[in-house]
Motif scaffolding. Structure first.
Motif, mmCIF file in Angstrom:
data_model
loop_
_atom_site.group_PDB
_atom_site.id
_atom_site.type_symbol
_atom_site.label_atom_id
_atom_site.label_comp_id
_atom_site.label_asym_id
_atom_site.label_seq_id
_atom_site.Cartn_x
_atom_site.Cartn_y
_atom_site.Cartn_z
ATOM 1 N N ARG A 50 39.901 44.955 39.795
ATOM 2 C CA ARG A 50 38.475 45.139 40.070
ATOM 3 C C ARG A 50 37.820 45.965 38.953
ATOM 4 O O ARG A 50 36.700 45.660 38.536
ATOM 5 C CB ARG A 50 38.265 45.783 41.442
ATOM 6 N N TYR A 51 38.509 46.983 38.459
ATOM 7 C CA TYR A 51 37.989 47.733 37.316
ATOM 8 C C TYR A 51 37.778 46.777 36.132
ATOM 9 O O TYR A 51 36.720 46.780 35.493
ATOM 10 C CB TYR A 51 38.952 48.863 36.928
ATOM 11 N N THR A 52 38.777 45.964 35.851
ATOM 12 C CA THR A 52 38.683 45.002 34.750
ATOM 13 C C THR A 52 37.530 44.030 34.972
ATOM 14 O O THR A 52 36.815 43.674 34.025
ATOM 15 C CB THR A 52 40.022 44.261 34.579
ATOM 16 N N ALA A 53 37.303 43.631 36.223
ATOM 17 C CA ALA A 53 36.174 42.748 36.539
ATOM 18 C C ALA A 53 34.844 43.463 36.296
ATOM 19 O O ALA A 53 33.880 42.841 35.839
ATOM 20 C CB ALA A 53 36.280 42.254 37.973
ATOM 21 N N PHE A 54 34.769 44.757 36.606
ATOM 22 C CA PHE A 54 33.555 45.518 36.288
ATOM 23 C C PHE A 54 33.327 45.537 34.786
ATOM 24 O O PHE A 54 32.202 45.334 34.316
ATOM 25 C CB PHE A 54 33.639 46.952 36.823
ATOM 26 N N VAL A 55 34.380 45.776 34.021
ATOM 27 C CA VAL A 55 34.267 45.794 32.555
ATOM 28 C C VAL A 55 33.713 44.459 32.057
ATOM 29 O O VAL A 55 32.852 44.418 31.176
ATOM 30 C CB VAL A 55 35.630 46.096 31.891
ATOM 31 N N GLY A 56 34.193 43.361 32.627
ATOM 32 C CA GLY A 56 33.774 42.033 32.202
ATOM 33 C C GLY A 56 32.545 41.485 32.913
ATOM 34 O O GLY A 56 32.113 40.369 32.636
ATOM 35 N N GLY A 57 31.980 42.236 33.851
ATOM 36 C CA GLY A 57 30.797 41.767 34.571
ATOM 37 C C GLY A 57 31.071 40.578 35.466
ATOM 38 O O GLY A 57 30.210 39.720 35.648
ATOM 39 N N ASN A 58 32.266 40.522 36.059
ATOM 40 C CA ASN A 58 32.666 39.380 36.884
ATOM 41 C C ASN A 58 32.321 39.633 38.352
ATOM 42 O O ASN A 58 33.170 40.024 39.158
ATOM 43 C CB ASN A 58 34.168 39.130 36.713
ATOM 44 N N ALA A 59 31.066 39.383 38.709
ATOM 45 C CA ALA A 59 30.593 39.630 40.077
ATOM 46 C C ALA A 59 31.308 38.747 41.090
ATOM 47 O O ALA A 59 31.591 39.190 42.208
ATOM 48 C CB ALA A 59 29.089 39.407 40.152
ATOM 49 N N ALA A 60 31.628 37.508 40.734
ATOM 50 C CA ALA A 60 32.278 36.596 41.677
ATOM 51 C C ALA A 60 33.621 37.156 42.145
ATOM 52 O O ALA A 60 33.923 37.132 43.346
ATOM 53 C CB ALA A 60 32.464 35.217 41.041
ATOM 54 N N TYR A 61 34.417 37.684 41.232
ATOM 55 C CA TYR A 61 35.715 38.254 41.609
ATOM 56 C C TYR A 61 35.529 39.512 42.452
ATOM 57 O O TYR A 61 36.216 39.712 43.451
ATOM 58 C CB TYR A 61 36.552 38.564 40.366
ATOM 59 N N LEU A 62 34.606 40.361 42.043
ATOM 60 C CA LEU A 62 34.370 41.590 42.794
ATOM 61 C C LEU A 62 33.937 41.289 44.227
ATOM 62 O O LEU A 62 34.447 41.892 45.175
ATOM 63 C CB LEU A 62 33.331 42.453 42.083
ATOM 64 N N LEU A 75 25.704 41.660 43.533
ATOM 65 C CA LEU A 75 25.962 42.817 42.682
ATOM 66 C C LEU A 75 25.071 42.742 41.455
ATOM 67 O O LEU A 75 24.836 41.669 40.918
ATOM 68 C CB LEU A 75 27.412 42.825 42.204
ATOM 69 N N GLU A 76 24.616 43.902 41.044
ATOM 70 C CA GLU A 76 23.880 44.002 39.792
ATOM 71 C C GLU A 76 24.624 44.991 38.910
ATOM 72 O O GLU A 76 25.077 46.035 39.382
ATOM 73 C CB GLU A 76 22.454 44.468 40.043
ATOM 74 N N PHE A 77 24.753 44.658 37.659
ATOM 75 C CA PHE A 77 25.465 45.512 36.721
ATOM 76 C C PHE A 77 24.471 46.264 35.852
ATOM 77 O O PHE A 77 23.489 45.689 35.399
ATOM 78 C CB PHE A 77 26.395 44.675 35.830
ATOM 79 N N ASP A 78 24.754 47.549 35.649
ATOM 80 C CA ASP A 78 23.939 48.301 34.709
ATOM 81 C C ASP A 78 24.547 48.136 33.319
ATOM 82 O O ASP A 78 25.520 47.412 33.141
ATOM 83 C CB ASP A 78 23.818 49.775 35.111
#
Length: 136
Positions: A50-62, A75-78
């Motif tokens: 999940r951390y790696t998905a945050f790094v990559g902006g992968n909302a679908a996986y999260l 989800l919205e990413f800053d």
């Protein structure tokens, strides 16, 4: 994902027994890229992915790995630049429950931020899901 990206170091920072960083494809990539067929085997692996998905902006996986009772609609990413992850503790709390304490570092708007959290996970139908977390 391109082959070169799969061979890059995994953002979660997991190392092999020789102390070398694992490649994305050999670490979190196998869960993120193959979620339907290869779920994370434990709560720590899910938290790292999940951390790696945050790094990559992968909302679908999260969203897919967030427990349905707590999952947001979207989800919205800053504009955070993720700098690293340190797993402090992995604690099974039951047959289908666990907690992972971690510190994630990132930079946002030129400021360094340290996220220290104890996350709760549950296993449901053979898959681990993030439930919620308590920040310190």
């Amino acid at each position: 994902m391109k082959e070169a990206e799969k061979q890059r170091d995994c953002p979660c920072g997991r190392k092999n027994p020789k102390g070398r960083l694992l490649a994305y494809a050999d670490c979190c990539g196998r869960y993120i890229d193959h979620w339907a067929t290869q779920p994370a085997p434990d709560a720590e692996a899910l938290m790292r992915s999940r951390y790696t998905a945050f790094v990559g902006g992968n909302a679908a996986y999260l969203l897919a790995t967030w427990h349905a009772d707590q999952r947001p609609q979207q989800l919205e990413f800053d504009a955070a630049k993720w700098l690293g992850l340190e797993v402090k503790q992995f604690l099974p709390t039951g047959e289908a429950a666990a907690e992972v304490e971690f510190v994630a570092r990132y930079r946002l708007g030129g400021r360094a931020v340290r996220l220290h959290e104890r996350s709760r996970f549950v296993r449901d139908a053979g898959r681990w899901f993030y439930v919620d977390g308590e920040q310190f």
